[in-house]
Design a protein around this motif. Structure first.
Motif, PDB file in Angstrom:
ATOM      1  N   GLY A 102       0.828  -1.206   0.000  1.00  0.00           N
ATOM      2  CA  GLY A 102       0.000   0.000   0.000  1.00  0.00           C
ATOM      3  C   GLY A 102       0.857   1.249   0.000  1.00  0.00           C
ATOM      4  O   GLY A 102       1.981   1.259  -0.492  1.00  0.00           O
ATOM      5  N   ASP A 149      -5.800   3.962  -0.401  1.00  0.00           N
ATOM      6  CA  ASP A 149      -4.979   2.782  -0.656  1.00  0.00           C
ATOM      7  C   ASP A 149      -5.741   1.531  -0.262  1.00  0.00           C
ATOM      8  O   ASP A 149      -6.237   1.418   0.864  1.00  0.00           O
ATOM      9  CB  ASP A 149      -3.669   2.854   0.137  1.00  0.00           C
ATOM     10  N   MET A 154      -4.973   1.362  -5.739  1.00  0.00           N
ATOM     11  CA  MET A 154      -5.190   2.693  -5.192  1.00  0.00           C
ATOM     12  C   MET A 154      -6.336   3.326  -5.976  1.00  0.00           C
ATOM     13  O   MET A 154      -6.389   3.239  -7.202  1.00  0.00           O
ATOM     14  CB  MET A 154      -3.945   3.569  -5.344  1.00  0.00           C
TER      15      MET A 154
END
Length: 213
Positions: A102, A149, A154
């Motif tokens: 992330g 995220d 994303m």
């Protein structure tokens, strides 16, 4: 209907196409909106909440009542983006491949700040529901960027519109993001690669007919 506008087209979405509430644009009072389960969601965790969503392949997006779709198509054919056009602003929601760890949005956020300021925009960072949000003003247009995220993806949303609708437009953007489902897929993708946007067959056929006409 779609209107010819270069490589863009618009399609009106009827009230029955989605049940996401939008503000009453003719009054200043706060208008209660439809409740949206807090997201965004990965496909594996998509809720059975009865909310109608527009299936764009990599994202399934709730459409505000009365919005129009504006489609950007590359000359080579692929769809570049789909915008939700409302009386208070234009909303665009896009998904990108991200690392398993992330934390892609903070990087993108800093790059956006540099890019926007380099273009002469005034940019402010604000703490938001999912982390940092960006508010930018340029050429009498106010933009709001929101990033989230997720697991190997994303999601980025942006709304652009006149300054007098800034608060309402920002709230509407967040509400759209809360109801969005991201379909990442299992294929390996380089980080930052935009996940493909696909139009529903009926809309794709209409655009093709308009281009051929």
């Amino acid at each position: 209907m779609f209107g010819k506008r270069g490589k863009r087209g618009r399609h009106h979405v009827s009230k029955d196409s989605g049940r996401l509430g939008v503000p009453n644009y003719d009054v200043d009072e706060v208008v209660e909106e439809a409740v949206v389960t807090a997201g965004p969601f990965d496909e594996a965790d998509a809720p059975q909440d009865g909310l109608s969503r527009l299936d764009l392949g990599s994202v399934r997006v709730p459409v505000p009542d009365g919005a129009q779709l504006q489609v950007e198509v590359d000359p080579s054919g692929p769809v570049r983006a789909v915008h939700l056009v409302t009386p208070i602003g234009q909303i665009t929601v896009s998904a990108y491949a991200a690392p398993r760890s992330g934390d892609l949005w903070p990087e993108i956020c800093e790059e956006l700040v540099s890019q926007l300021r380099g273009d002469g925009a005034r940019v402010i960072k604000e703490a938001g529901e999912w982390g940092t949000e960006l508010a930018a003003t340029a050429n009498n247009v106010v933009l709001r960027f929101v990033g989230v995220d997720g697991p190997r993806w994303m999601l980025r949303g942006v709304v652009a519109g006149p300054g007098e609708h800034n608060v309402m437009a920002s709230d509407l953007l967040r509400n759209v993001i809360r109801g969005t489902v991201v379909v990442r897929g299992d294929s390996a993708q380089p980080v930052r690669t935009p996940l493909p946007v696909e139009l529903p067959p009926a809309i794709a056929q209409h655009i093709q007919a308009q281009q051929q006409g």
